[in-house]
Design an enzyme around this catalytic site. Structure first.
Site, mmCIF file in Angstrom:
data_model
loop_
_atom_site.group_PDB
_atom_site.id
_atom_site.type_symbol
_atom_site.label_atom_id
_atom_site.label_comp_id
_atom_site.label_asym_id
_atom_site.label_seq_id
_atom_site.Cartn_x
_atom_site.Cartn_y
_atom_site.Cartn_z
ATOM 1 N N HIS A 94 -3.679 -5.416 0.599
ATOM 2 C CA HIS A 94 -3.121 -5.849 1.881
ATOM 3 C C HIS A 94 -3.134 -7.377 1.978
ATOM 4 O O HIS A 94 -4.177 -7.978 2.241
ATOM 5 C CB HIS A 94 -3.931 -5.248 3.035
ATOM 6 N N CYS B 245 0.841 -1.205 0.000
ATOM 7 C CA CYS B 245 0.000 0.000 0.000
ATOM 8 C C CYS B 245 0.879 1.259 0.000
ATOM 9 O O CYS B 245 1.497 1.575 -1.004
ATOM 10 C CB CYS B 245 -0.985 -0.037 1.162
ATOM 11 N N VAL C 280 -1.053 -15.156 31.693
ATOM 12 C CA VAL C 280 -0.263 -15.966 30.768
ATOM 13 C C VAL C 280 1.151 -15.412 30.612
ATOM 14 O O VAL C 280 2.138 -16.162 30.697
ATOM 15 C CB VAL C 280 -0.953 -16.033 29.388
ATOM 16 N N GLU D 148 -1.873 -9.123 4.323
ATOM 17 C CA GLU D 148 -1.854 -9.551 5.721
ATOM 18 C C GLU D 148 -3.238 -9.773 6.330
ATOM 19 O O GLU D 148 -3.365 -10.420 7.374
ATOM 20 C CB GLU D 148 -1.066 -8.549 6.580
#
Length: 512
Positions: free
Chosen positions: A170, A79, A227, A172
């Site tokens: 994109h 992009c 965690v 991703e």
């Protein structure tokens, strides 16, 4: 790591997502702000330039010296990154007649390794206000869409020592169906990297590094039951054993019986942990405090006082262990510098300076989902790894308005009914985070033949991957009905239960 991908961040909301996708493909990567100078050494095998909310045509565009990377390693611009390459190399980038946002269909015009295994007509995701009208000399289009002439481009073979690619879409995001394949093609086929970034390799390498770093010295670490701190402590324990001193503080604002339950789990893991009941030290100064930031400051100050007192009794402590994860690191060096404070956090801020300690952060290069995978590799029990995130200030910020001991006890009981119900109905692992919020309002009700005027509890449950965005969980109505009835019937002082159906953004996960 022997090999890595460098992702330059130009402020895109998707930059962390690029990193997570690359890691999911088992390639190690790091995210750097666009203005960080980088020496391309043997470890750097590829560079990715992220998107951005800026336009390359504007005076405030984020400048990047492409000479740092072009021709040295394979480069992929996404992009804004693609437009930056075209613009700086004297191509033409123009404002689109209308902002293109959403699904589009990719039409490949040249065969290229980048699209190996990607079918022509594959769905992609667009999000841009500019588009590339004309490519620089030495470049060629390899894909288009119905609305833009350059959806993907490359440097012509032989024009640069290393190939250069640009994508207007994109890869991703999950809406780009073959996006992970495109990224894998770029990193594996074009840059030639081996997919050797795994939880097992991270654990082994980190433990080895910790042994060397902490040779003969001790570490003190505050545990939260969450965690991140649990996995970080386990890595440290595997490296230095009893020289890791863990402190788990009961601030009186934990969930019902949480202090005892978490301590039992830590002891089963063999951690050298001391439980400290300091609930009265926290609850007394919080009495009547309504302002959320004031609550956080009080809790943070008392925690530091308690932690410092406990740590001072230990010998040969030179290090402070922390469960910092990669999104925290990225945020602290973001494109625009540290972000505006949305809320302060209850942590060990200030302690390294007060106690003259060095900091060790075993998880500082991991995303949240990777932390859980490493925890699984280390054999941590599901009751720790699958625990929902819980705010550092605890129930103090889930009691809207003034805090009191009575309200804490009331909320602990209501919250326990909710969380226990999620587990009994098999819903707990489907939800990323859940909890009850005690509202500072009273409502009229009827119990038996009497009217009541008691408090309202809101239930909050969301689904998410990392908490950056969250969708309210569509819990079954019969479940909500049972939990509502159980709370009202069993928790004195509550006569109404509501369910929060707002998502993030615009609403945050916590109410304060």
């Amino acid at each position: 790591m022997d090999q890595k991908v460098i992702i330059y961040d130009f402020g895109s909301q998707y930059t962390q997502l690029i990193g997570r996708r690359v890691r999911e493909l088992n390639f190690y990567c790091e995210i750097h702000p666009y203005n960080k100078k980088l020496v391309i050494d043997q470890q750097v095998k590829a560079v990715i330039l992220s998107g951005s909310p800026f336009s390359v045509r504007e005076h405030n565009a984020l400048y990047f010296d492409l000479d740092q990377v072009l021709g040295k390693v394979p480069v992929l611009g996404i992009c804004y990154g693609a437009q930056l390459i075209a613009h700086q190399l004297e191509g033409q980038v123009e404002r689109s007649s209308s902002r293109e946002y959403g699904r589009a269909i990719l039409n490949s015009t040249l065969s290229d390794r980048l699209f190996s295994g990607v079918e022509n007509g594959s769905q992609i995701w667009m999000s841009h206000g500019d588009h590339i009208l004309k490519l620089p000399d030495g470049f060629e289009t390899i894909a288009t869409t119905k609305s833009i002439p350059v959806a993907a481009f490359r440097s012509k073979p032989g024009n640069y020592p290393q190939p250069i690619y640009g994508l207007q879409f994109h890869p991703e995001v999950t809406h780009t169906v073959d996006g992970s394949r495109v990224l894998d093609n770029f990193i594996a086929n074009i840059a030639g990297m081996e997919p050797n970034w795994t939880p097992a390799s991270f654990a082994d390498e980190t433990i080895s590094e910790l042994k060397e770093m902490l040779h003969g010295e001790s570490v003190v670490m505050g545990l939260s039951g969450g965690v991140d701190s649990s996995v970080a402590a386990t890595l440290l324990h595997r490296a230095i054993g009893e020289r890791l001193h863990c402190i788990f503080v009961d601030n009186g604002l934990l969930r019902l019986r949480e202090f005892e339950e978490v301590l039992r789990v830590y002891e089963k893991l063999g951690l050298n942990v001391k439980g400290v009941d300091a609930s009265h030290l926290f609850l007394n100064p919080l009495q009547g405090v309504s302002d959320p930031e004031e609550k956080r400051k009080i809790i943070g100050k008392v925690f530091i006082d308690v932690f410092q007192q406990e740590a001072a009794a230990l010998d040969n402590v030179r290090w402070l262990g922390q469960g910092t994860i990669y999104p925290d690191v990225i945020e602290s060096v973001s494109v625009h510098g540290p972000s505006v404070t949305i809320k302060s956090h209850h942590n060990v801020g200030g302690l390294p300076e007060l106690m003259d300690l060095k900091i060790v952060e075993p998880l500082r290069m991991l995303f949240k989902d990777e932390v859980r995978k490493v925890g699984q590799e280390l054999g941590l029990p599901p009751e720790l790894l699958n625990r929902h995130p819980f705010p550092g200030p605890g129930l103090a910020i889930r009691i809207l308005g003034a805090v009191s001991r009575g309200k804490v006890e009331m909320l602990q009981k209501a919250d326990h009914i909710f969380i226990d119900g999620l587990k009994r109905f098999g819903l707990y692992d489907e939800v990323w985070q859940a909890g009850a919020i005690l509202l500072p309002i009273h409502s009229v009700g009827v119990m038996g033949d009497e009217r009541t005027y008691e408090q309202v509890v809101a239930l909050r449950a969301v689904t998410s991957v990392d908490g950056m965005t969250a969708q309210w969980a569509d819990l079954p109505h019969d479940f909500l009905a049972e939990i509502s009835g159980s709370i009202i019937n069993n928790v004195k002082g509550i006569n109404r239960v509501v369910y929060d159906i707002s998502s993030k953004p615009p609403s945050t996960i916590e109410w304060e």
